[in-house]
Design an enzyme around this catalytic site. Structure first.
Site, mmCIF file in Angstrom:
data_model
loop_
_atom_site.group_PDB
_atom_site.id
_atom_site.type_symbol
_atom_site.label_atom_id
_atom_site.label_comp_id
_atom_site.label_asym_id
_atom_site.label_seq_id
_atom_site.Cartn_x
_atom_site.Cartn_y
_atom_site.Cartn_z
ATOM 1 C CG ASN A 178 0.074 0.174 2.496
ATOM 2 O OD1 ASN A 178 0.157 1.251 2.812
ATOM 3 N ND2 ASN A 178 0.182 -1.083 3.251
ATOM 4 C CE LYS A 184 21.090 6.232 -18.910
ATOM 5 N NZ LYS A 184 20.852 7.615 -19.340
ATOM 6 C CE LYS A 216 3.325 3.292 11.555
ATOM 7 N NZ LYS A 216 4.151 2.798 10.752
ATOM 8 C CG MET A 217 -0.379 8.094 16.967
ATOM 9 S SD MET A 217 -1.406 8.711 18.273
ATOM 10 C CE MET A 217 -2.039 10.132 17.969
ATOM 11 C CE LYS A 218 -0.135 6.305 8.849
ATOM 12 N NZ LYS A 218 1.358 6.017 8.457
ATOM 13 C CG ASP A 240 4.365 7.305 9.968
ATOM 14 O OD1 ASP A 240 5.244 8.052 9.542
ATOM 15 O OD2 ASP A 240 4.095 6.204 9.250
ATOM 16 C CG ASN A 248 3.050 8.936 6.788
ATOM 17 O OD1 ASN A 248 2.031 8.921 7.861
ATOM 18 N ND2 ASN A 248 3.136 7.928 5.928
ATOM 19 C CD GLU A 282 6.762 4.877 10.489
ATOM 20 O OE1 GLU A 282 6.361 4.115 11.494
ATOM 21 O OE2 GLU A 282 6.101 4.523 9.363
ATOM 22 C CD GLU A 312 6.290 4.307 5.024
ATOM 23 O OE1 GLU A 312 6.397 4.054 6.395
ATOM 24 O OE2 GLU A 312 5.371 4.594 4.398
ATOM 25 C CG ASP A 359 7.231 -2.869 1.823
ATOM 26 O OD1 ASP A 359 7.262 -4.078 1.178
ATOM 27 O OD2 ASP A 359 6.096 -2.085 1.666
ATOM 28 C CG HIS A 363 5.673 0.392 4.680
ATOM 29 N ND1 HIS A 363 5.531 0.015 3.425
ATOM 30 C CD2 HIS A 363 4.483 1.370 4.902
ATOM 31 C CE1 HIS A 363 4.214 0.429 3.002
ATOM 32 N NE2 HIS A 363 3.924 1.215 3.965
ATOM 33 C CD GLU A 370 3.363 -0.363 8.720
ATOM 34 O OE1 GLU A 370 4.276 -0.528 7.845
ATOM 35 O OE2 GLU A 370 2.670 0.376 9.103
ATOM 36 C CB SER A 371 0.611 -6.206 11.249
ATOM 37 O OG SER A 371 -0.750 -6.033 12.179
HETATM 38 MG MG LIG Z 1 5.135 5.119 7.705
#
Ligand SMILES: [Mg+2]
Length: 387
Positions: free
Chosen positions: A53, A100, A180-182, A211, A213, A237, A263, A290, A320, A339-340
């Site tokens: 994903n 390349k 984990k949270m964003k 995280d 991102n 993260e 990731e 990943d 990831h 991760e899950s």
């Molecule tokens: Mg992440």
């Protein structure tokens, strides 16, 4: 023995969630089948793969460029030296001919997806779980008990802190010990309230990772580091842009706790630059490369070699993506876990049916290949493609 076809279909994996950078309303994934002429127990051996994903399906690249390079290769050139199985490294080399170096944008996702299906086929032909085959080839002991953590805590329309707490409570009830949270998709004050709400919910039953991102510039990254360091977090993260190694290196001065990233690095060369220039600390930080986004396991083995040479243990890797491919690599090659996403990206993510999280770990079932046949909703979609 030969590969007779490679099929791809692009499927929606959309959901209304968002992180600090993207929403998933139009997210897709490529599903790939590598069809062989081998028959086991009356059934043709087909290897399956899909991309992780967060990056979109790669149907164009797979169908227009990479598929033909495999199908047009001399079948004998794709076999192992013993002549009794396909060779993932030789297939990888065939896929990557006339490419390349550098510029690992989306090509690495397409190749990683095919590579997953190739390894699935090879371990099915060998009639072994992939993780056992990997451990045997490396000459190490497999460990079928793998640490997993629950990735969630997305921003979601109408989601308040009590919904966030309920979500996290649900992960604890399902056996997870790290959630984990964003962060970075709201103001720093609001994110702090969200973090405190989750910490109040999980208390000492679990640890929390956050995280960003890749959202923060240096100034914001430092402001968050100063706010976050007062809490006992599992990790902080993907703080800044994935390729901004100087920003990552600067963070170590301000954030004594564990950090995680990787990731969105799609080659062993990019991973090496992170290790060389990103200031990551092998005693506490985590690497999240990943394989399903970054040229597959053939390339991931190069990354593990590089880490070994630079003094990093594979146990610092927690990939990831939440897919069974990385579970196999973790169990076979002594990674730190995987991760899950307990409620997201179905049917691709998650575990074979009946596998339960206990005390933050799962036990790998003894299924030939990657184990997709043990997940009924997933294998149904896969078999729709070719069988
Ligand atoms: Mg992440």
């Amino acid at each position: 023995m030969r590969i007779v076809d490679i099929c791809e279909v692009t499927k929606p994996i959309s959901s209304p969630i968002r992180n600090a950078y993207i929403d998933f309303s139009k997210m897709t994934a490529s599903l790939v089948a590598v069809v062989t002429d081998v028959v086991k127990d009356g059934r043709r051996v087909v290897g399956y793969g899909f991309n992780s994903n967060g990056r979109y399906g790669q149907g164009g690249l797979i169908r227009e460029r990479f598929r033909d390079r495999i199908l047009e290769a001399d079948p004998a050139s794709l076999m192992n030296d013993a002549g009794d199985n396909l060779d993932a490294h030789k297939i990888w080399a065939a896929i990557m001919q006339n490419e390349k170096p550098g510029g690992h944008g989306e090509r690495s996702v397409a190749v990683g997806t095919i590579d997953m299906a190739v390894w699935d086929a090879i371990s099915k032909i060998e009639e072994k779980p992939l993780f056992r085959m990997l451990a045997e080839r490396k000459g190490v002991e497999a460990n079928p008990r793998v640490f997993v953590y629950a990735a969630g805590g997305y921003y979601y329309p109408g989601k308040d802190n009590s919904a966030l707490r309920n979500e996290m409570r649900g992960y604890l009830e399902r056996g997870y010990t790290v959630v984990k949270m964003k962060i970075g998709g709201a103001s720093i004050d609001e994110d702090q309230r969200r973090i405190e709400a989750v910490l109040a919910e999980i208390r000492d039953e679990a640890q929390l990772a956050v995280d960003a991102n890749g959202r923060f510039d240096l100034e914001t990254a430092l402001a968050y580091a100063k706010m976050l360091r007062q809490y006992p977090l599992f990790w902080y993260e993907e703080i800044g842009d994935p390729l901004d190694y100087q920003l990552q290196a600067a963070m170590a001065e301000f954030y004594p706790g564990s950090m995680a990233t990787g990731e969105n690095l799609f080659s062993h060369q990019d991973a090496r630059n992170l290790i060389r220039y990103g200031g990551m600390r092998p005693d506490r930080d985590w690497l999240q490369f990943d394989c399903a986004l970054s040229y597959g396991l053939v390339e991931y083995l190069r990354t593990l070699d590089m880490l070994d040479q630079l003094g990093w243990s594979p146990s610092r890797c927690i990939p990831h993506g939440g897919h069974q491919m990385s579970l196999n690599i973790a169990a076979g090659l002594s990674l730190g876990g995987n991760e899950s996403y307990p409620d997201l990206f179905q049917p691709y993510g998650g575990f074979p049916d009946g596998v339960k999280v206990e005390d933050g770990h799962i036990i790998m079932p003894e299924l030939p290949g990657i184990g997709f046949e043990g997940k009924s909703d997933l294998i149904a979609v896969m078999r729709d493609l070719v069988e």
